[in-house]
Design a protein around this motif. Structure first.
Motif, PDB file in Angstrom:
ATOM      1  N   GLY A  58       0.853  -1.192   0.000  1.00 28.57           N
ATOM      2  CA  GLY A  58       0.000   0.000   0.000  1.00 28.57           C
ATOM      3  C   GLY A  58       0.884   1.236   0.000  1.00 28.57           C
ATOM      4  N   ASP A  59       0.711   2.087   1.006  1.00 35.38           N
ATOM      5  CA  ASP A  59       1.527   3.304   1.075  1.00 35.38           C
ATOM      6  C   ASP A  59       2.698   3.145   2.030  1.00 35.38           C
ATOM      7  N   THR A  60       2.965   1.895   2.443  1.00 35.08           N
ATOM      8  CA  THR A  60       4.050   1.659   3.402  1.00 35.08           C
ATOM      9  C   THR A  60       5.194   0.912   2.740  1.00 35.08           C
ATOM     10  N   VAL A  61       6.417   1.418   2.959  1.00 31.46           N
ATOM     11  CA  VAL A  61       7.610   0.695   2.499  1.00 31.46           C
ATOM     12  C   VAL A  61       8.077  -0.164   3.664  1.00 31.46           C
ATOM     13  N   ARG A  62       8.258  -1.471   3.413  1.00 31.62           N
ATOM     14  CA  ARG A  62       8.658  -2.401   4.476  1.00 31.62           C
ATOM     15  C   ARG A  62      10.048  -2.961   4.162  1.00 31.62           C
ATOM     16  N   ILE A  63      10.903  -2.933   5.163  1.00 40.94           N
ATOM     17  CA  ILE A  63      12.300  -3.372   4.966  1.00 40.94           C
ATOM     18  C   ILE A  63      12.638  -4.402   6.039  1.00 40.94           C
ATOM     19  N   HIS A 110      24.279  -2.095   1.309  1.00 37.16           N
ATOM     20  CA  HIS A 110      24.526  -2.157  -0.135  1.00 37.16           C
ATOM     21  C   HIS A 110      23.230  -2.498  -0.892  1.00 37.16           C
ATOM     22  N   ASP A 111      22.460  -3.429  -0.353  1.00 38.30           N
ATOM     23  CA  ASP A 111      21.223  -3.835  -1.035  1.00 38.30           C
ATOM     24  C   ASP A 111      20.155  -2.743  -0.950  1.00 38.30           C
ATOM     25  N   LEU A 112      20.134  -2.016   0.172  1.00 39.34           N
ATOM     26  CA  LEU A 112      19.189  -0.890   0.286  1.00 39.34           C
ATOM     27  C   LEU A 112      19.514   0.158  -0.770  1.00 39.34           C
ATOM     28  N   HIS A 113      20.813   0.438  -0.901  1.00 38.57           N
ATOM     29  CA  HIS A 113      21.230   1.502  -1.805  1.00 38.57           C
ATOM     30  C   HIS A 113      20.835   1.194  -3.250  1.00 38.57           C
ATOM     31  N   GLY A 114      20.890  -0.090  -3.617  1.00 39.22           N
ATOM     32  CA  GLY A 114      20.610  -0.450  -5.013  1.00 39.22           C
ATOM     33  C   GLY A 114      19.180  -0.874  -5.267  1.00 39.22           C
ATOM     34  N   ASP A 115      18.339  -0.870  -4.258  1.00 42.58           N
ATOM     35  CA  ASP A 115      16.997  -1.440  -4.427  1.00 42.58           C
ATOM     36  C   ASP A 115      16.058  -0.485  -5.195  1.00 42.58           C
ATOM     37  N   GLY A 116      15.446  -1.013  -6.257  1.00 41.30           N
ATOM     38  CA  GLY A 116      14.592  -0.188  -7.114  1.00 41.30           C
ATOM     39  C   GLY A 116      13.356   0.338  -6.383  1.00 41.30           C
ATOM     40  N   VAL A 117      12.739  -0.518  -5.568  1.00 40.36           N
ATOM     41  CA  VAL A 117      11.532  -0.098  -4.834  1.00 40.36           C
ATOM     42  C   VAL A 117      11.884   1.036  -3.873  1.00 40.36           C
ATOM     43  N   GLU A 170      12.615   4.323  -5.583  1.00 45.06           N
ATOM     44  CA  GLU A 170      11.420   5.008  -6.101  1.00 45.06           C
ATOM     45  C   GLU A 170      10.553   5.569  -4.963  1.00 45.06           C
ATOM     46  N   HIS A 171      10.396   4.794  -3.894  1.00 35.79           N
ATOM     47  CA  HIS A 171       9.389   5.169  -2.897  1.00 35.79           C
ATOM     48  C   HIS A 171       9.966   5.708  -1.585  1.00 35.79           C
ATOM     49  N   ALA A 172      11.257   5.501  -1.347  1.00 34.43           N
ATOM     50  CA  ALA A 172      11.891   6.057  -0.135  1.00 34.43           C
ATOM     51  C   ALA A 172      13.329   6.439  -0.485  1.00 34.43           C
ATOM     52  N   PRO A 173      13.479   7.374  -1.450  1.00 37.02           N
ATOM     53  CA  PRO A 173      14.819   7.657  -1.977  1.00 37.02           C
ATOM     54  C   PRO A 173      15.804   8.192  -0.940  1.00 37.02           C
ATOM     55  N   LEU A 174      15.320   8.876   0.110  1.00 30.34           N
ATOM     56  CA  LEU A 174      16.261   9.377   1.121  1.00 30.34           C
ATOM     57  C   LEU A 174      16.994   8.205   1.771  1.00 30.34           C
ATOM     58  N   LEU A 175      16.233   7.200   2.184  1.00 27.32           N
ATOM     59  CA  LEU A 175      16.865   6.062   2.869  1.00 27.32           C
ATOM     60  C   LEU A 175      17.820   5.311   1.931  1.00 27.32           C
ATOM     61  N   ALA A 176      17.409   5.145   0.660  1.00 25.00           N
ATOM     62  CA  ALA A 176      18.276   4.456  -0.306  1.00 25.00           C
ATOM     63  C   ALA A 176      19.590   5.224  -0.480  1.00 25.00           C
ATOM     64  N   GLN A 208      33.090  -2.330   2.119  1.00 18.31           N
ATOM     65  CA  GLN A 208      33.116  -3.517   2.976  1.00 18.31           C
ATOM     66  C   GLN A 208      32.037  -3.418   4.058  1.00 18.31           C
ATOM     67  N   VAL A 209      31.939  -2.250   4.657  1.00 18.07           N
ATOM     68  CA  VAL A 209      30.926  -2.033   5.699  1.00 18.07           C
ATOM     69  C   VAL A 209      29.529  -2.186   5.104  1.00 18.07           C
ATOM     70  N   ARG A 210      29.325  -1.628   3.909  1.00 18.59           N
ATOM     71  CA  ARG A 210      27.981  -1.657   3.315  1.00 18.59           C
ATOM     72  C   ARG A 210      27.591  -3.054   2.848  1.00 18.59           C
ATOM     73  N   HIS A 211      28.581  -3.898   2.546  1.00 23.15           N
ATOM     74  CA  HIS A 211      28.252  -5.265   2.122  1.00 23.15           C
ATOM     75  C   HIS A 211      27.979  -6.192   3.303  1.00 23.15           C
ATOM     76  N   ARG A 212      28.382  -5.823   4.494  1.00 21.56           N
ATOM     77  CA  ARG A 212      28.132  -6.670   5.672  1.00 21.56           C
ATOM     78  C   ARG A 212      27.088  -6.071   6.608  1.00 21.56           C
ATOM     79  N   GLY A 213      27.141  -4.749   6.809  1.00 23.78           N
ATOM     80  CA  GLY A 213      26.273  -4.097   7.795  1.00 23.78           C
ATOM     81  C   GLY A 213      24.817  -4.139   7.378  1.00 23.78           C
ATOM     82  N   THR A 214      23.931  -4.238   8.365  1.00 22.02           N
ATOM     83  CA  THR A 214      22.492  -4.325   8.096  1.00 22.02           C
ATOM     84  C   THR A 214      21.772  -3.130   8.707  1.00 22.02           C
ATOM     85  N   ILE A 215      20.605  -2.827   8.171  1.00 22.53           N
ATOM     86  CA  ILE A 215      19.842  -1.696   8.715  1.00 22.53           C
ATOM     87  C   ILE A 215      19.434  -1.987  10.160  1.00 22.53           C
ATOM     88  N   GLY A 216      19.067  -3.263  10.425  1.00 21.16           N
ATOM     89  CA  GLY A 216      18.654  -3.614  11.795  1.00 21.16           C
ATOM     90  C   GLY A 216      19.804  -3.450  12.777  1.00 21.16           C
TER      91      GLY A 216
END
Ligand SMILES: Cc1cc2nc3c(=O)[nH]c(=O)nc-3n(C[C@H](O)[C@H](O)[C@H](O)COP(=O)(O)OP(=O)(O)OC[C@H]3O[C@@H](n4cnc5c(N)ncnc54)[C@H](O)[C@@H]3O)c2cc1C
Length: 270
Positions: free
Chosen positions: A67-72, A79-86, A89-95, A105-113
């Motif tokens: 719906g109107d919510t982006v779920r991660i 790294h995956d957040l940065h390249g994610d198309g959804v 498009e819908h939450a470009p600041l976070l991407a 190296q940090v971006r390939h291992r580190g997680t948003i959580g």
């Protein structure tokens, strides 16, 4: 630098991870990318007896629009957040901000959580999530609960998560129609921010301006009452308590907050 001895337990499902946390209580710690936890363990600032490895939990690696919510999913890597198309498009600041964290190296291992639960006042994604009016979803033996980002960062490295809870998901409203920008001031390109500013519409998140990431509330109130950007940005350091360090004094950081907020608001409005 060698960590204190610990037992390693690999969780294959969220339920297995929760069971391990429930069994070992505050003697256990979940392990995501390990880029914050392992350095702390090597310095002996953390000495969990049991590490519960979340790496196999692909169910917590996703970005989707609902719906109107982006779920991660909490285990989604920077790294995956940065390249994610959804997300783009819908939450470009976070991407965008995910692409500004540390180095490759940090971006390939580190997680948003891991970044959010670690609750470092200098974390970039935390300030961006605040500006995006995000919510964190925690799961534990008592069920699932949602915690607004504004109530999640209680102090340096302190959150309301219980030792038997996992952060499973991050949710934010679609950013439709809200301009955005991120300004990060560093000594070297890959460094942590001396100060950072994330803007989404008229919401402003500050990096490294207090013991927690926080919103520039005085600036937001001024914008809401129609003040011009230059005037509102002058209030960006109100209510903050930046650290005083030899390479960046508190007064210097307050100056940076004002300048970067003006730049980010101008860019978001353009
Ligand atoms: C050299 C370097 C440079 C960096 N530069 C930056 C930077 O510029 N900007 C920035 O924002 N960050 C930076 N970081 C931090 C980086 O973003 C880390 O990846 C992040 O802080 C932690 O994520 P992680 O997945 O590695 O978590 P981990 O280190 O595995 O875990 C961190 C903490 O969160 C807990 N945890 C992890 N996942 C969960 C979960 N799902 N539920 C409950 N608890 C959980 C762990 O138990 C631990 O307490 C840098 C790190 C390094 C090493």
């Amino acid at each position: 630098m060698i960590p204190a001895q610990f037992r390693y337990q690999r969780a294959n499902t969220v339920e297995e991870a929760l069971a391990a946390l429930a069994e070992h209580g505050d003697e256990a710690k979940p392990l995501a990318g390990g880029h914050s936890l392992l350095p702390l363990m090597k310095l002996r600032l953390a000495a969990p007896e049991v590490l519960v490895d979340l790496a196999p939990l692909d169910e917590l690696r996703f970005v989707r629009l609902d719906g109107d919510t982006v779920r991660i999913g909490a285990l989604t890597r920077h790294h995956d957040l940065h390249g994610d198309g959804v997300l783009r498009e819908h939450a470009p600041l976070l991407a965008h901000v995910a692409g500004e964290v540390g180095d490759q190296q940090v971006r390939h291992r580190g997680t948003i959580g891991g970044s959010l639960v670690h609750a470092d006042p200098a974390a970039d994604l935390a300030a961006a999530l605040l500006a995006c009016d995000g919510t964190l979803v925690a799961r534990g033996p008592r069920g699932e609960r949602e915690i607004p980002a504004t109530e999640f960062f209680l102090g340096p490295f302190t959150t309301p998560l219980e030792p038997d809870e996992l952060l499973t998901e991050v949710r934010l409203p679609r950013q439709t129609g809200r301009g955005w920008a991120f300004e990060k001031f560093t000594r070297r390109a890959i460094d942590w921010a001396i100060v950072g500013v994330a803007v989404c519409g008229q919401s402003v998140g500050l990096v490294n301006m207090a013991g927690t990431p926080l919103r520039a509330s005085a600036t937001e109130r001024a914008l809401a009452s129609g003040a011009p950007i230059a005037e509102a940005a002058e209030l960006a350091a109100e209510g903050t308590s930046p650290v005083d360090e030899p390479h960046a004094t508190a007064e210097y950081r307050r100056h940076l907050a004002r300048v970067l907020t003006a730049r980010a608001l101008e860019a978001a409005a353009a």
